[in-house]
Structure formats: C-alpha cells, structure tokens
Scaffold this active site. Sequence first.
Site, PDB file in Angstrom:
ATOM      1  N   ASP A 153       1.614 -41.386 -25.622  1.00 16.63           N
ATOM      2  CA  ASP A 153       0.988 -40.382 -25.320  1.00 16.63           C
ATOM      3  C   ASP A 153       0.866 -40.492 -23.708  1.00 16.63           C
ATOM      4  O   ASP A 153       0.176 -41.375 -23.300  1.00 16.63           O
ATOM      5  CB  ASP A 153      -0.338 -40.249 -26.045  1.00 16.63           C
ATOM      6  CG  ASP A 153      -1.052 -39.284 -25.930  1.00 16.63           C
ATOM      7  OD1 ASP A 153      -0.972 -38.456 -24.795  1.00 16.63           O
ATOM      8  OD2 ASP A 153      -2.311 -38.840 -26.509  1.00 16.63           O
ATOM      9  N   ASP A 364       4.242 -33.631 -21.059  1.00 16.55           N
ATOM     10  CA  ASP A 364       3.483 -34.096 -22.286  1.00 16.55           C
ATOM     11  C   ASP A 364       4.306 -34.646 -23.252  1.00 16.55           C
ATOM     12  O   ASP A 364       5.287 -33.883 -23.862  1.00 16.55           O
ATOM     13  CB  ASP A 364       2.688 -33.160 -22.649  1.00 16.55           C
ATOM     14  CG  ASP A 364       1.640 -33.882 -23.845  1.00 16.55           C
ATOM     15  OD1 ASP A 364       1.383 -34.974 -23.666  1.00 16.55           O
ATOM     16  OD2 ASP A 364       1.187 -33.278 -24.651  1.00 16.55           O
TER      17      ASP A 364
END
Length: 480
Positions: A153, A364
């Site tokens: 992440d 992301d």
Amino acid sequence: MAVVLPLLLLLLIGSSPTTRAAANGDLQTSLKPHAACSSGQVMPRDDRTRVPLYRLPGPCSPPSSFTGAAKATPSLADLLRRDQLRVDHIHWRLSESQGVGVSEGSVKEPVRFGVAYLHDQPVIQVRIGSESKGSVQQQQQSPPGVVQTVVLDTASDVPWVQCAPCPVPPCHPQADSTYDPARSSTYDAVTCGSPACEQLGRRYGGGCANGQCRYRVPFPNSNLSSSSGTYGTDLLAVGPNSGITFKFGCSHAEAGQGGISDSDNTTAGVMALGGGPESLVSQAAANYGNAFSYCIPAATERRPAGFFVLGAPPSADSSAYVATPMLRYPRVPTFYLVRLQGIAVNGQLLNVTPSVFATGTVLDSRTAVTRLAPTAYRALREAFRGWMAVYTAAPPRGSLDTCYDFSGAAFVAPPRVELVLERGNVLELDRSGVLFHDCLAFAPNSDDRMLGILGNVQQQTMEVLYDVGGGAVGFRRGAC
C-alpha cells in the site's frame, strides 16, 4: 545503496521523449484473463531484497496463501464501488491539508471502508520474527520467522499484521499462520514515551497500556473502522538475504463493519510504503537506500509473478526508465505524486491545457482505475471512442461509461495511450492498461481541481521506481 536521482534527472533532460510500440500488430491481444498459470519465469535484476509480487486472487498466486479467495471475487459493481471509496479516502486525506488539490465542498469524509478491497491487489510474502519451525535441515534451508502475506500500500504509513491472540471476530481468518510475538525471542513492545511511540502522533497513536505503546490505523473513517493493538519491533526479512529491525502494528482487533473482516480477505495485514516516517521505506532507508520499486503483472498474462524490491536499481539500469520529478506535500507526506502535461492517443496529443493537470497525480498501488480531471477525461473518451468505432458499443458499467462488446472479435486492438509527463517525457501504457472489463480503464473526478490518481491497472507490467530520497519517479516498460 546509492540513490539513482542523478541518472534519472539526466534522463529527464536528455532521453528520447517517447517509447513506441513496434507495430500495431503488437497491440492485438485477447483481453480475457487466463485461468491457468504458465511455467515461464520472469527474472528481474538480481537483488537481495527482491521478492515475488502476486495479484490477489490470480492463477499464479501462492495457493497456500489464497485458499478460498477466488470464491469471494467481488462483482464488477462491487469492485468499482470499493475503488471509488478508496479514491474518496485519498482525496479526503489530501483535503485535510488546507484543501490541497480540491475545491470546497467537493470532498466529503467517506463512509465505512476497509482494506478488504483485495481483488487484483498487489501482495508479497515476508518473514517476521525469529521463530523457527520444522526440522533442523528445514530451518537451515530457510530463514527463521513466520511467513506473512501482506498487501502493498503506497498510500498508508503504518505497517501492521494480525498478531496472536487475535480472535475471529473481531479479527479475520487468514491463510498464513498468525504471527505470535510471544514465540519470537527478538520481539519487543515499543515503550510509552519513547521517540518511536511519540512519532505516531495523533493520527496513529492509540495511547498506552501497561507501559506499552498502542497504535491505531483508521480505515479511513476514524470513528468507525480501524486496526489497533501494540506497536512493537521485530526482525523483518524481505527477500532471502535481507533483514532489518522493524517497527509495526501488532493487531489484536479490527473494528467497524465493512473493514478488513470482509470474507474476501485472507492476508495477514498491510505493508505500508507511504512517505511517513513509520513506513517500511523510511525504516529501511539506512540499510537499502530511500527507494523502492514494484512490477504488477497484468491479469491477462499467465506469468507467475511480478516483483517488489527495496532499494534503488544498479546505476547501469537507469537508461531503461522514463523519469519524472516526484512531488510531495509536506503537510501530507504519505502520498507520492507526479505531474502530467498531457495525454496522447495513437500519437495525437489531446487538446487539453496543461493547467488541467497542475494539481498533480497521486501514484497508488491499490486504486484500480485511473482518475482524471473531467476536462481531460472527456477529451480522452472522445478520442478513444473515435479509434474504437469499429467495435460494438456496450452499455456503461458503473463508473466506466465507454464499454464494448467484443464477443464477435477474435482479437482486440485498442489505440495506444501515452501519458506526457513533466519535462516532456512520454510514457506509453501497456495494452493491458487501456481496457478494464472491456471498458476504457479511466474515470473522471467530480472536479477539475481534484488531484488525479494513477491506478494499478495503468501501472501493470511496468516497474515503477520510487526514488524517494532523490525526488524522482521512473517507469520501466515490459518489466514483468
């Protein structure tokens, strides 16, 4: 390990501005995901911190770690809904810093959302602790520690894994053995009042209990959903010949509906790669350099895995990267951003002023579909539809409004889509990053002033190098 900024910045000035496909024939491919994994191996550069990266679920995922995950594969509607909630969270986090990249009233605090959105998510396996299992011979063949499968992440700061005791519920059942700090001789709880505990601050600090520091990571509505437990340290091995003393959250509870306890999650936790001081990248900087990279394999390929690497590549590899400056917001250090200057379709630059992209684009690893300013998206959609007029149009699918029925087509040849990066370098997306479930793999934000987000569908098959210490991002096409 030396950081690669000098060579990347030279590339920004002197490299060829674009990488082209050899011929349109190279773009023709079946876009349906494969059900079986091939035996071929992708071997990126040799590195002591390199580990395989898998998609969850996928034909090449380690079966021991993802048993039952395929049964819970969400519908496209659910996947897109969760994807939008993650986008909302990123925009909300950025809006906390004096309205960075948003307009007043355009971003609201998102409703319940957890890290359980795990379809097509990048995961790796690491070892935590000093516990050894099996025979002496088995222990000699593999390093000690408990194998943990974690989600990568880039938009979070505090790494965490589930720790025993962690009853189900509130914890979720995981495929790997649960890490037990009581069985690791190298585990220590971070003490209250220590610099590491104070560093968690108001956002991640969870107070103290029995002299031990507590952490709390919201998902992301801080009043409803969170992972919490003891903040501790232990050995972490990323790759066969690496190891650091690692600070992480030892999760004993997960609160809130819609959080990680959803049934499609079998991982142990989250490996945070954000720009905060708590992340794996920051903690490993002294050992391996303040950089990392990954390559997410395409869902349409049968290759065993992509890869994740801590540290910068050898300097000789720098010429393979399309490079651009990395942007950061000091008040929101979690996120890494780049700035686009335009988009081209089959070599034709869209008529969009560069100011539309001025707020920047967040990289992301977990958002699927790339988000663009509405003005840029409309121009892309119009050009894309023109090139795809030979195919049969299909009804919209959720937020994806440019879809096609390819049932009568043996092969599909989408147009080439290129992102024009800051300082003029051009990044051609892989063909697998143009269509998603037979739709244009982009969606608009609600406001031109909101930051864009470069999702993992567009990143797949590329090595994305985050030269955090040097302030640059590099993209290497065809890396996995």
